[in-house]
Scaffold this active site. Structure first.
Site, PDB file in Angstrom:
ATOM      1  N   ARG A  24       0.816  -1.219   0.000  1.00  0.00           N
ATOM      2  CA  ARG A  24       0.000   0.000   0.000  1.00  0.00           C
ATOM      3  C   ARG A  24       0.850   1.271   0.000  1.00  0.00           C
ATOM      4  O   ARG A  24       0.457   2.290   0.587  1.00  0.00           O
ATOM      5  CB  ARG A  24      -0.927   0.036   1.230  1.00  0.00           C
ATOM      6  CG  ARG A  24      -2.065  -0.954   1.175  1.00  0.00           C
ATOM      7  CD  ARG A  24      -3.173  -0.452   0.267  1.00  0.00           C
ATOM      8  NE  ARG A  24      -4.218  -1.434   0.174  1.00  0.00           N
ATOM      9  CZ  ARG A  24      -5.342  -1.405   0.887  1.00  0.00           C
ATOM     10  NH1 ARG A  24      -5.573  -0.431   1.724  1.00  0.00           N
ATOM     11  NH2 ARG A  24      -6.229  -2.350   0.724  1.00  0.00           N
ATOM     12  N   ARG A  28      -3.236   6.763   1.148  1.00  0.00           N
ATOM     13  CA  ARG A  28      -3.746   8.003   1.740  1.00  0.00           C
ATOM     14  C   ARG A  28      -2.825   8.665   2.752  1.00  0.00           C
ATOM     15  O   ARG A  28      -3.109   9.763   3.209  1.00  0.00           O
ATOM     16  CB  ARG A  28      -5.122   7.730   2.372  1.00  0.00           C
ATOM     17  CG  ARG A  28      -6.206   7.530   1.343  1.00  0.00           C
ATOM     18  CD  ARG A  28      -7.412   6.833   1.940  1.00  0.00           C
ATOM     19  NE  ARG A  28      -7.055   5.466   2.285  1.00  0.00           N
ATOM     20  CZ  ARG A  28      -7.874   4.600   2.842  1.00  0.00           C
ATOM     21  NH1 ARG A  28      -9.098   4.959   3.162  1.00  0.00           N
ATOM     22  NH2 ARG A  28      -7.482   3.378   3.112  1.00  0.00           N
ATOM     23  N   ARG A  37      -6.073  11.456  -6.222  1.00  0.00           N
ATOM     24  CA  ARG A  37      -7.343  10.759  -6.034  1.00  0.00           C
ATOM     25  C   ARG A  37      -8.506  11.750  -6.139  1.00  0.00           C
ATOM     26  O   ARG A  37      -9.552  11.435  -6.724  1.00  0.00           O
ATOM     27  CB  ARG A  37      -7.359  10.063  -4.689  1.00  0.00           C
ATOM     28  CG  ARG A  37      -8.570   9.161  -4.472  1.00  0.00           C
ATOM     29  CD  ARG A  37      -8.409   8.469  -3.126  1.00  0.00           C
ATOM     30  NE  ARG A  37      -9.532   7.668  -2.723  1.00  0.00           N
ATOM     31  CZ  ARG A  37     -10.696   8.132  -2.310  1.00  0.00           C
ATOM     32  NH1 ARG A  37     -10.915   9.428  -2.305  1.00  0.00           N
ATOM     33  NH2 ARG A  37     -11.652   7.319  -1.923  1.00  0.00           N
ATOM     34  N   ASP A  74      -6.726  -2.792  -7.568  1.00  0.00           N
ATOM     35  CA  ASP A  74      -7.267  -3.408  -6.363  1.00  0.00           C
ATOM     36  C   ASP A  74      -7.624  -4.859  -6.645  1.00  0.00           C
ATOM     37  O   ASP A  74      -7.985  -5.193  -7.781  1.00  0.00           O
ATOM     38  CB  ASP A  74      -8.505  -2.661  -5.865  1.00  0.00           C
ATOM     39  CG  ASP A  74      -8.811  -3.016  -4.420  1.00  0.00           C
ATOM     40  OD1 ASP A  74      -8.242  -2.391  -3.510  1.00  0.00           O
ATOM     41  OD2 ASP A  74      -9.604  -3.965  -4.201  1.00  0.00           O
ATOM     42  N   TYR A 151     -14.882 -11.950  -0.368  1.00  0.00           N
ATOM     43  CA  TYR A 151     -15.539 -10.667  -0.669  1.00  0.00           C
ATOM     44  C   TYR A 151     -16.729 -10.865  -1.604  1.00  0.00           C
ATOM     45  O   TYR A 151     -17.760 -10.211  -1.459  1.00  0.00           O
ATOM     46  CB  TYR A 151     -14.531  -9.686  -1.291  1.00  0.00           C
ATOM     47  CG  TYR A 151     -13.550  -9.124  -0.291  1.00  0.00           C
ATOM     48  CD1 TYR A 151     -13.898  -8.037   0.512  1.00  0.00           C
ATOM     49  CD2 TYR A 151     -12.295  -9.675  -0.112  1.00  0.00           C
ATOM     50  CE1 TYR A 151     -13.004  -7.517   1.446  1.00  0.00           C
ATOM     51  CE2 TYR A 151     -11.394  -9.170   0.810  1.00  0.00           C
ATOM     52  CZ  TYR A 151     -11.759  -8.098   1.586  1.00  0.00           C
ATOM     53  OH  TYR A 151     -10.880  -7.589   2.521  1.00  0.00           O
TER      54      TYR A 151
HETATM   55  O1  CP3 Z   1      -0.098  -1.723  -2.509  1.00  0.00           O
HETATM   56  C1  CP3 Z   1      -0.341  -0.786  -3.312  1.00  0.00           C
HETATM   57  O2  CP3 Z   1       0.018   0.389  -3.126  1.00  0.00           O
HETATM   58  C2  CP3 Z   1      -1.031  -1.148  -4.616  1.00  0.00           C
HETATM   59  C3  CP3 Z   1      -2.450  -1.010  -4.675  1.00  0.00           C
HETATM   60  C4  CP3 Z   1      -3.338  -1.879  -3.807  1.00  0.00           C
HETATM   61  C5  CP3 Z   1      -4.551  -1.407  -3.246  1.00  0.00           C
HETATM   62  N1  CP3 Z   1      -5.198  -2.455  -2.671  1.00  0.00           N
HETATM   63  C6  CP3 Z   1      -5.011  -0.016  -3.315  1.00  0.00           C
HETATM   64  C7  CP3 Z   1      -6.088   0.436  -2.428  1.00  0.00           C
HETATM   65  C8  CP3 Z   1      -3.248  -3.244  -3.484  1.00  0.00           C
HETATM   66  C9  CP3 Z   1      -2.137  -4.225  -3.763  1.00  0.00           C
HETATM   67  C10 CP3 Z   1      -4.449  -3.584  -2.782  1.00  0.00           C
HETATM   68  C11 CP3 Z   1      -4.738  -4.954  -2.301  1.00  0.00           C
HETATM   69  C12 CP3 Z   1      -5.987  -5.214  -1.586  1.00  0.00           C
HETATM   70  N2  CP3 Z   1      -7.203  -4.610  -1.741  1.00  0.00           N
HETATM   71  C13 CP3 Z   1      -6.132  -6.260  -0.636  1.00  0.00           C
HETATM   72  C14 CP3 Z   1      -5.079  -7.257  -0.237  1.00  0.00           C
HETATM   73  C15 CP3 Z   1      -4.082  -6.718   0.711  1.00  0.00           C
HETATM   74  C16 CP3 Z   1      -4.628  -6.422   2.089  1.00  0.00           C
HETATM   75  O3  CP3 Z   1      -4.687  -5.213   2.414  1.00  0.00           O
HETATM   76  O4  CP3 Z   1      -4.945  -7.351   2.826  1.00  0.00           O
HETATM   77  C17 CP3 Z   1      -7.468  -6.207  -0.179  1.00  0.00           C
HETATM   78  C18 CP3 Z   1      -8.076  -7.126   0.872  1.00  0.00           C
HETATM   79  C19 CP3 Z   1      -8.136  -5.176  -0.878  1.00  0.00           C
HETATM   80  C20 CP3 Z   1      -9.564  -4.783  -0.799  1.00  0.00           C
HETATM   81  C21 CP3 Z   1      -9.726  -3.387  -0.352  1.00  0.00           C
HETATM   82  N3  CP3 Z   1      -9.436  -2.285  -1.125  1.00  0.00           N
HETATM   83  C22 CP3 Z   1     -10.231  -2.930   0.889  1.00  0.00           C
HETATM   84  C23 CP3 Z   1     -10.661  -3.820   2.031  1.00  0.00           C
HETATM   85  C24 CP3 Z   1     -10.214  -1.538   0.838  1.00  0.00           C
HETATM   86  C25 CP3 Z   1     -10.778  -0.594   1.884  1.00  0.00           C
HETATM   87  C26 CP3 Z   1      -9.879  -0.431   3.038  1.00  0.00           C
HETATM   88  C27 CP3 Z   1      -9.021   0.779   2.875  1.00  0.00           C
HETATM   89  O5  CP3 Z   1      -7.812   0.669   3.086  1.00  0.00           O
HETATM   90  O6  CP3 Z   1      -9.591   1.830   2.525  1.00  0.00           O
HETATM   91  C28 CP3 Z   1      -9.668  -1.143  -0.407  1.00  0.00           C
HETATM   92  C29 CP3 Z   1      -9.437   0.250  -0.886  1.00  0.00           C
HETATM   93  C30 CP3 Z   1      -8.061   0.579  -1.350  1.00  0.00           C
HETATM   94  N4  CP3 Z   1      -7.268  -0.207  -2.143  1.00  0.00           N
HETATM   95  C31 CP3 Z   1      -7.374   1.803  -1.118  1.00  0.00           C
HETATM   96  C32 CP3 Z   1      -6.141   1.724  -1.797  1.00  0.00           C
HETATM   97  C33 CP3 Z   1      -5.073   2.791  -1.891  1.00  0.00           C
HETATM   98  C34 CP3 Z   1      -7.923   2.986  -0.346  1.00  0.00           C
HETATM   99  C35 CP3 Z   1      -8.920   3.662  -1.246  1.00  0.00           C
HETATM  100  C36 CP3 Z   1      -8.975   5.156  -1.108  1.00  0.00           C
HETATM  101  O7  CP3 Z   1      -8.119   5.854  -1.685  1.00  0.00           O
HETATM  102  O8  CP3 Z   1      -9.920   5.611  -0.475  1.00  0.00           O
END
Ligand code: CP3
Length: 342
Positions: A24, A28, A37, A74, A151
């Site tokens: 990640r 943010r 964003r 994602d 999911y």
């Molecule tokens: O790692 C990186 O920088 C690359 C991009 C990336 C994102 N999500 C961007 C993201 C990667 C590799 C993921 C993987 C992901 N997404 C996983 C597996 C890894 C883990 O965290 O266990 C999972 C379970 C998800 C599903 C997901 N996406 C959730 C549960 C959420 C909401 C929680 C949160 O952190 O807001 C997301 C949103 C998400 N994916 C964001 C980002 C940068 C935040 C969105 C925003 O900008 O509001």
């Protein structure tokens, strides 16, 4: 020989100063991410607008000089490409249409249809191959089938993945059909990412730890093994990182069982144990508690050095045990890098 440290570590090379990237890392906690964003409007538009997705992928590389750049996308784009509705509720997380029975499964698209939705992601990778520094490794990714299924079934993140466990035990035929569909789609998706320039791919099995021992082999190991075997048949040189989060003792032997070149460790694993029981089979990555990126201080420096030392005897890519959170202090990333690189 490669000048890319991450590829060298994945090939088995040990480094005095390990290569580093963060889960990640585009997110943010970075003001420049929030600005891009906002320009995109919402998270999914950011994922599907190649210029902007490439821009946020590059931001942490410019700021910190990480050795790896992970594609901005994602794991839930695959369910969407299979026909699930997907949206993000601010402050709460993802929402999807649910899979409650056969009719919901029958409404899904065939695996081969995923490219229709996911082609902008491939374009993001093509842009990045032209823009990354030559020493930076481009990492593609997807969710592992079990985690993606949790999911798709529940329609959201759940603390215990109860709806997926209920379908797995209550209607195994339907559950297996869903796992197959996700597995096939993931092979096609990752193959296209590799064709577009990904040099490594990572499988995120964030909920692997919720599988009981007797189901771990069937749903965490076997589908990952099938994906890796299919990718290696087409692209024998492509390294794969797999992250069976909270697998506990099942981390031992996981690389051998799945064919993964590198195992990503969460922060509940003891590093000295993992050096003996996991790193014996190849590269390891991860383990630093993401909370330290909020609290910082001497603990961050000490823990970073402890992990570097614990894995210094073999191939190691420095990373966190889970994603960096929005509350992290961007300055603490510099402190961590200073502790690694000196
Ligand atoms: O790692 C990186 O920088 C690359 C991009 C990336 C994102 N999500 C961007 C993201 C990667 C590799 C993921 C993987 C992901 N997404 C996983 C597996 C890894 C883990 O965290 O266990 C999972 C379970 C998800 C599903 C997901 N996406 C959730 C549960 C959420 C909401 C929680 C949160 O952190 O807001 C997301 C949103 C998400 N994916 C964001 C980002 C940068 C935040 C969105 C925003 O900008 O509001």
């Amino acid at each position: 020989m490669t000048s890319k440290k991450i590829l060298a570590a994945l090939a088995g090379e040990a480094h005095e100063v390990p290569p580093v990237w963060l889960m990640r890392q585009a997110g943010r906690y970075l003001p420049e991410y929030k600005a891009t964003r906002a320009k995109a409007g919402d998270f999914l538009s950011l994922c599907y607008t190649p210029d902007l997705a490439a821009e946020v992928t590059l931001q942490p590389i410019r700021r910190y000089g990480f050795d790896g750049a992970i594609l901005f996308a994602d794991i839930l784009l695959v369910p969407q490409a299979l026909g699930a509705d997907l949206w993000f509720v601010t402050g709460e997380g993802p929402r999807l249409s649910t899979i409650d029975g056969q009719a919901d499964f029958d409404a899904l698209k065939p695996a081969g249809a995923v490219h229709d939705t996911l082609s902008p992601v491939y374009e993001t990778l093509r842009i990045l191959t032209g823009e990354l520094p030559p020493e930076t490794t481009l990492i593609g990714f997807a969710g592992a089938p079990w985690t993606v299924a949790t999911y798709m079934i529940a329609g959201r993140g759940t603390p215990d993945q109860a709806p997926a466990h209920a379908l797995r035990t209550g209607n195994p035929a339907l559950f297996d059909a869903l796992m197959d569909r996700i597995t096939e789609a993931t092979i096609l998706y990752l193959s296209a990412q590799i064709e577009a320039g990904a040099e490594v791919v990572k499988l995120f099995d964030s909920w692997a730890g919720s599988l009981p021992a007797d189901a771990f082999e069937t749903y965490a190991v076997a589908p990952v093994r099938r994906i890796i075997a299919a990718l290696k048949e087409r692209y024998p040189d492509i390294p794969v990182i797999a992250f069976p989060r909270e697998a506990g003792r099942a981390y031992a032997g996981y690389a051998r069982a799945t064919g993964a070149d590198c195992v990503a460790l969460d922060n509940s694993v003891n590093a000295d144990w993992a050096a003996r029981e996991v790193q014996c089979d190849g590269c390891v990555q991860g383990n630093l508690d993401p909370k330290l990126m909020i609290t910082g201080g001497q603990d961050l420096v000490d823990e970073t050095r402890r992990i570097v030392r614990a894995f210094s005897g073999g191939p190691h890519i420095f990373n966190l045990g889970h994603g960096i959170t929005p509350e992290a202090d961007p300055e603490n990333v510099h402190r961590m890098l200073e502790a690694i690189r000196g």
